[in-house]
Design a protein around this motif. Structure first.
Motif, PDB file in Angstrom:
ATOM      1  N   GLY A 160     -25.112 -35.196  20.835  1.00  0.00           N
ATOM      2  CA  GLY A 160     -24.429 -36.241  22.004  1.00  0.00           C
ATOM      3  C   GLY A 160     -25.702 -36.551  22.958  1.00  0.00           C
ATOM      4  N   GLY A 161     -26.782 -36.089  22.999  1.00  0.00           N
ATOM      5  CA  GLY A 161     -27.820 -36.258  23.908  1.00  0.00           C
ATOM      6  C   GLY A 161     -28.995 -36.598  23.505  1.00  0.00           C
ATOM      7  N   ILE A 178     -27.637 -43.411  22.720  1.00  0.00           N
ATOM      8  CA  ILE A 178     -27.186 -41.673  22.828  1.00  0.00           C
ATOM      9  C   ILE A 178     -25.579 -41.855  22.619  1.00  0.00           C
ATOM     10  CG2 ILE A 178     -27.044 -39.804  24.381  1.00  0.00           C
ATOM     11  CD1 ILE A 178     -29.340 -40.924  25.844  1.00  0.00           C
TER      12      ILE A 178
ATOM     13  N   ARG B 192     -24.308 -35.757  27.428  1.00  0.00           N
ATOM     14  CA  ARG B 192     -25.370 -36.313  28.048  1.00  0.00           C
ATOM     15  C   ARG B 192     -25.733 -37.831  28.289  1.00  0.00           C
ATOM     16  NH1 ARG B 192     -28.892 -32.729  30.184  1.00  0.00           N
ATOM     17  NH2 ARG B 192     -28.700 -30.451  29.521  1.00  0.00           N
ATOM     18  N   SER B 193     -25.072 -38.548  27.377  1.00  0.00           N
ATOM     19  CA  SER B 193     -24.794 -39.873  27.466  1.00  0.00           C
ATOM     20  C   SER B 193     -24.289 -40.633  28.805  1.00  0.00           C
ATOM     21  CB  SER B 193     -24.080 -40.546  26.178  1.00  0.00           C
ATOM     22  OG  SER B 193     -22.789 -40.399  26.307  1.00  0.00           O
ATOM     23  N   ARG B 194     -23.564 -39.935  29.516  1.00  0.00           N
ATOM     24  CA  ARG B 194     -23.266 -40.222  30.623  1.00  0.00           C
ATOM     25  C   ARG B 194     -23.916 -40.264  31.841  1.00  0.00           C
ATOM     26  NH1 ARG B 194     -16.784 -38.642  29.888  1.00  0.00           N
ATOM     27  NH2 ARG B 194     -16.832 -38.798  27.797  1.00  0.00           N
ATOM     28  N   LYS B 196     -27.830 -39.966  31.122  1.00  0.00           N
ATOM     29  CA  LYS B 196     -29.111 -40.444  30.550  1.00  0.00           C
ATOM     30  C   LYS B 196     -28.856 -41.889  30.287  1.00  0.00           C
ATOM     31  CE  LYS B 196     -31.160 -36.981  27.805  1.00  0.00           C
ATOM     32  NZ  LYS B 196     -31.253 -36.266  26.612  1.00  0.00           N
TER      33      LYS B 196
END
Ligand SMILES: [Fe+3]
Ligand SMILES: [Fe+3]
Ligand SMILES: [Mg+2]
Lengths: 198, 198
Positions: A160-161, A178, B192-194, B196
């Motif tokens: 997810g990253g 991402i 981490r898409s939120r 990055k």
């Protein structure tokens, strides 16, 4: 109610693989055996993490290693749902839990364009491998026109990253993304009061 | 919406303490510093894990180490809610996030009966220690008559699976229990898409 224990055992076992300091390929191979066991029964995934979204496929995080060495994701495909052509950039495992999934592999030419390869169908209990530099480009779809399909994906990072890409199949044009996750919660694997006698 | 990043940093940092192969007391001490940082701001706990239950205090699991070496729990106290006298049998840390908590310590006499010790009040940002053989017996309560209080507890095991005991304060009679958890989900720390950019 489902019993979360098989997922807990899977996560514990997969975490212990990293304690053995194996190389990535050996972890993936040993992990595939654990995944095969996990998807050999379809009785443990909580209902919350099986729900299709009406418009797009869902990626529910089930577990992320706190050092982000691996992650476990429930992919839920409604009828007709599919990914674009994409890559991963870390190793991956796909374990089929419910329904049927099609995976079309692609290879990339030196000029950046893609050549379409074969299409495999995954049936419940089967496990497929992905590896950067070997077979990192694919397009995945629900192979059933009228039912939800669910597969359990494991990746060699917090997927997810990871910054990676989707591609236009014909031009090869790449777009970075991402993927994130479809839910703000993950299942609680750790309530042992439900199975242990006090 | 809250930003989960401080909790993610806390969980990663605490996990890395175990990579250093410190003894339990050193992990607890270094972990207390991490917990102090976590509870120095009250802006990260998702609303789902702050909800009081009308009848009893809630214990929401926020994270369990997959090798069950530690767990992180949000204790949510409605007005008037309190624990019975109980023990833990593993080290513990209490970090006050919101409101005010009272902790009354007890020592156990050789005949099994209890002697009531002092009562401490924990204010937001403060961290208290528990250790078996040192101060393992206590009774915790919301110190505010009209507000919810929340503290973040860390234990040296999966506390939801530890067989331990509650005691009658006067007779010393012990009753074994496993506390479990109040929710079937835990927060997803790993999207981490939120934060990055792709
Ligand atoms: Fe994929
Ligand atoms: Fe306690
Ligand atoms: Mg096949």
């Amino acid at each position: 109610m489902t019993n979360i224990e098989p997922l807990r055992e899977f996560v514990s076992g997969f975490t212990r693989l990293f304690e053995t300091h194996l190389d990535a390929a050996s972890i993936q191979k040993a992990g595939a055996e654990l995944l095969k066991t996990l998807v050999s029964h379809d009785d443990w995934l909580p209902e919350t993490y099986t729900r299709p979204h009406p418009e797009r496929y869902s990626q529910y995080l089930l577990h992320c290693d706190p050092l982000e060495r691996f992650s476990v994701v429930s992919f839920v495909w409604g009828p007709g749902q599919k990914t674009p052509l994409h890559d991963h950039r870390v190793w991956g495992l796909i374990g089929m839990l419910r329904g049927k999934e099609s995976e079309t592999q692609f290879t990339r030419r030196d000029d950046g364009s893609f050549e379409k390869g074969g299409t495999d169908f995954l049936e419940p209990g089967e496990v497929a491998f992905l590896a950067p530099g070997v077979n990192d480009y694919h397009l995945v779809a629900n192979a059933l026109p009228d039912q939800t399909s669910i597969s359990i994906h494991v990746y060699g990072a917090n997927i997810g990253g990871v910054s990676r890409a989707v591609y236009d199949e014909t031009s090869g044009t790449e777009k970075t993304f991402i993927s994130g996750y479809s839910s703000e919660d993950v299942p609680n694997l750790w309530d042992r009061s439900r199975s242990k006698a006090a």
